[in-house]
Design a protein around this motif. Sequence first.
Motif, PDB file in Angstrom:
ATOM      1  N   LEU A  57       0.816  -1.222   0.000  1.00 34.75           N
ATOM      2  CA  LEU A  57       0.000   0.000   0.000  1.00 34.75           C
ATOM      3  C   LEU A  57       0.851   1.274   0.000  1.00 34.75           C
ATOM      4  CD1 LEU A  57      -3.037  -0.909   2.292  1.00 34.75           C
ATOM      5  CD2 LEU A  57      -2.977  -0.671  -0.184  1.00 34.75           C
ATOM      6  N   PRO A  58       1.920   1.365   0.830  1.00 39.53           N
ATOM      7  CA  PRO A  58       2.734   2.579   0.760  1.00 39.53           C
ATOM      8  C   PRO A  58       3.365   2.812  -0.619  1.00 39.53           C
ATOM      9  CG  PRO A  58       3.176   1.411   2.800  1.00 39.53           C
ATOM     10  CD  PRO A  58       2.319   0.516   1.969  1.00 39.53           C
ATOM     11  N   LEU A  59       3.843   1.742  -1.259  1.00 38.07           N
ATOM     12  CA  LEU A  59       4.459   1.904  -2.574  1.00 38.07           C
ATOM     13  C   LEU A  59       3.423   2.185  -3.659  1.00 38.07           C
ATOM     14  CD1 LEU A  59       7.197  -0.904  -2.490  1.00 38.07           C
ATOM     15  CD2 LEU A  59       7.470   1.550  -2.125  1.00 38.07           C
ATOM     16  N   ALA A  60       2.212   1.685  -3.469  1.00 37.53           N
ATOM     17  CA  ALA A  60       1.154   1.921  -4.456  1.00 37.53           C
ATOM     18  C   ALA A  60       0.384   3.216  -4.199  1.00 37.53           C
ATOM     19  CB  ALA A  60       0.169   0.746  -4.445  1.00 37.53           C
ATOM     20  N   LEU A  61       0.713   3.926  -3.124  1.00 36.46           N
ATOM     21  CA  LEU A  61      -0.073   5.088  -2.725  1.00 36.46           C
ATOM     22  C   LEU A  61      -0.159   6.177  -3.804  1.00 36.46           C
ATOM     23  CD1 LEU A  61      -1.795   5.912  -0.373  1.00 36.46           C
ATOM     24  CD2 LEU A  61       0.185   7.017   0.679  1.00 36.46           C
ATOM     25  N   PRO A  62       0.920   6.508  -4.535  1.00 37.94           N
ATOM     26  CA  PRO A  62       0.768   7.510  -5.599  1.00 37.94           C
ATOM     27  C   PRO A  62      -0.265   7.106  -6.647  1.00 37.94           C
ATOM     28  CG  PRO A  62       3.089   7.202  -5.098  1.00 37.94           C
ATOM     29  CD  PRO A  62       2.338   6.134  -4.353  1.00 37.94           C
ATOM     30  N   THR A  63      -0.266   5.827  -7.032  1.00 41.67           N
ATOM     31  CA  THR A  63      -1.254   5.354  -8.001  1.00 41.67           C
ATOM     32  C   THR A  63      -2.656   5.377  -7.400  1.00 41.67           C
ATOM     33  OG1 THR A  63       0.436   3.888  -8.917  1.00 41.67           O
ATOM     34  CG2 THR A  63      -1.830   3.470  -9.570  1.00 41.67           C
ATOM     35  N   ILE A  64      -2.770   5.003  -6.134  1.00 37.27           N
ATOM     36  CA  ILE A  64      -4.077   5.050  -5.463  1.00 37.27           C
ATOM     37  C   ILE A  64      -4.581   6.491  -5.383  1.00 37.27           C
ATOM     38  CG2 ILE A  64      -5.280   4.622  -3.278  1.00 37.27           C
ATOM     39  CD1 ILE A  64      -3.366   2.257  -2.837  1.00 37.27           C
ATOM     40  N   MET A  65      -3.682   7.434  -5.131  1.00 40.63           N
ATOM     41  CA  MET A  65      -4.070   8.842  -5.101  1.00 40.63           C
ATOM     42  C   MET A  65      -4.586   9.309  -6.448  1.00 40.63           C
ATOM     43  SD  MET A  65      -3.960  10.177  -2.154  1.00 40.63           S
ATOM     44  CE  MET A  65      -4.264  11.826  -2.786  1.00 40.63           C
ATOM     45  N   ALA A  66      -3.990   8.795  -7.536  1.00 41.69           N
ATOM     46  CA  ALA A  66      -4.505   9.123  -8.871  1.00 41.69           C
ATOM     47  C   ALA A  66      -5.920   8.596  -9.032  1.00 41.69           C
ATOM     48  CB  ALA A  66      -3.587   8.542  -9.947  1.00 41.69           C
ATOM     49  N   GLY A  67      -6.189   7.412  -8.466  1.00 43.91           N
ATOM     50  CA  GLY A  67      -7.546   6.871  -8.495  1.00 43.91           C
ATOM     51  C   GLY A  67      -8.523   7.721  -7.698  1.00 43.91           C
ATOM     52  N   ILE A  68      -8.091   8.194  -6.537  1.00 41.37           N
ATOM     53  CA  ILE A  68      -8.945   9.074  -5.728  1.00 41.37           C
ATOM     54  C   ILE A  68      -9.228  10.368  -6.483  1.00 41.37           C
ATOM     55  CG2 ILE A  68      -9.048  10.433  -3.595  1.00 41.37           C
ATOM     56  CD1 ILE A  68      -7.423   8.203  -2.257  1.00 41.37           C
ATOM     57  N   ASN A  69      -8.204  10.896  -7.148  1.00 43.15           N
ATOM     58  CA  ASN A  69      -8.373  12.100  -7.964  1.00 43.15           C
ATOM     59  C   ASN A  69      -9.453  11.896  -9.028  1.00 43.15           C
ATOM     60  OD1 ASN A  69      -7.505  13.390 -10.753  1.00 43.15           O
ATOM     61  ND2 ASN A  69      -6.846  14.806  -9.164  1.00 43.15           N
ATOM     62  N   GLN A  70      -9.380  10.790  -9.748  1.00 45.68           N
ATOM     63  CA  GLN A  70     -10.369  10.518 -10.793  1.00 45.68           C
ATOM     64  C   GLN A  70     -11.757  10.281 -10.211  1.00 45.68           C
ATOM     65  OE1 GLN A  70      -9.845  10.773 -14.158  1.00 45.68           O
ATOM     66  NE2 GLN A  70      -7.968  11.681 -13.352  1.00 45.68           N
ATOM     67  N   THR A  71     -11.816   9.664  -9.034  1.00 44.42           N
ATOM     68  CA  THR A  71     -13.101   9.448  -8.374  1.00 44.42           C
ATOM     69  C   THR A  71     -13.762  10.780  -8.035  1.00 44.42           C
ATOM     70  OG1 THR A  71     -12.503   7.285  -7.464  1.00 44.42           O
ATOM     71  CG2 THR A  71     -14.188   8.514  -6.288  1.00 44.42           C
ATOM     72  N   ILE A  72     -12.975  11.720  -7.519  1.00 44.23           N
ATOM     73  CA  ILE A  72     -13.512  13.042  -7.192  1.00 44.23           C
ATOM     74  C   ILE A  72     -14.022  13.750  -8.445  1.00 44.23           C
ATOM     75  CG2 ILE A  72     -12.938  15.324  -6.294  1.00 44.23           C
ATOM     76  CD1 ILE A  72     -10.877  13.927  -4.476  1.00 44.23           C
ATOM     77  N   MET A  73     -13.248  13.663  -9.537  1.00 39.89           N
ATOM     78  CA  MET A  73     -13.653  14.322 -10.786  1.00 39.89           C
ATOM     79  C   MET A  73     -14.969  13.732 -11.313  1.00 39.89           C
ATOM     80  SD  MET A  73     -11.420  16.648 -11.286  1.00 39.89           S
ATOM     81  CE  MET A  73     -11.320  16.754  -9.498  1.00 39.89           C
ATOM     82  N   MET A  74     -15.102  12.425 -11.256  1.00 42.44           N
ATOM     83  CA  MET A  74     -16.322  11.790 -11.746  1.00 42.44           C
ATOM     84  C   MET A  74     -17.510  12.091 -10.836  1.00 42.44           C
ATOM     85  SD  MET A  74     -14.851   8.141 -13.183  1.00 42.44           S
ATOM     86  CE  MET A  74     -16.363   7.745 -14.078  1.00 42.44           C
ATOM     87  N   ALA A  75     -17.260  12.214  -9.536  1.00 45.37           N
ATOM     88  CA  ALA A  75     -18.334  12.592  -8.617  1.00 45.37           C
ATOM     89  C   ALA A  75     -18.841  13.995  -8.926  1.00 45.37           C
ATOM     90  CB  ALA A  75     -17.840  12.495  -7.177  1.00 45.37           C
TER      91      ALA A  75
END
Length: 302
Positions: free
Chosen positions: A219-237
Amino acid sequence: MDWLKTVPDWFYEFPEMNGSLLREGTRAVDQAYKAFSRAWGDTIEAIFRPLLDFLLWFESLLLTTPWWIVLLVATAIVWFSSHSRKITIGTVVALLLIGIFGMWEDTMRTLSIIVVCTLLSIVIGLPIGILMSRSDRVQAIVSPILDVMQTMPSFVYLIPIVMLLGIGLIPGLLVVVIYAMPPIIRLTNLGIRLVDKEVLEAADAFGASTWQRLTGVQLPLALPTIMAGINQTIMMALAMVVVASLIGVRGLGQPVLQAITNQYFAQGVMNGLAIVAIAIIFDRTSQAYGHRLQRHREAAHG
């Protein structure tokens, strides 16, 4: 043309037969779903009652808190997340203009539902993404579902949810979550799968358990990619704000809907620009935070 005489009569009636079967099938499905809605609608609504209470509390908090406190808190969050003067100053200017033009209350209502929808998407989507990363079979099952969620026209989501729960905040929240959740699931799965296998082997060599490897390495190493997913989730919301206003979600979407109905050009543009401003603030802040995490990871491994 003699061969036409050999074609059976049912061949010419096939389109009509097909249409009749479709009508009968859709009628049966509609009746079954209506029966399900009458039987279980109240129970499902009661399940989501705590979520509605939290949403109403958070909305009331944003509306009753003095505007300058909300502005200070928002500015502090943006600054500590991005460490960017441009983004922070832009946030202050955007929020001040929103207040000056009388869109503050609608903006706070929109912020409340976007925050709650994003948190709910993370709570549901993150575990699903982790499960997908750990099992190819789960990924094969979930991926087509995500494809349908992302490609289905957003208005189609309104039909079964409104039939089940009626009009109000909870149906609107569910519509937004269903539409916005796929990116966090996909990018959580992708980020964990992209973690270097040598790092995982090193964790195993030190005797890390499965849970320790997930929480301390993957999870710590994947966090930048997960943050990109959160970013896209916010945009779609945010993209669903206007659609959700059709079923009673108050916020910046309702004035836009009124402007479409009554042909108020200026009102529609101003509220649309407010949505754009909120989207840009979320986008730039989350991107900057993701870049900071990436630089921190590179420095740790460098």
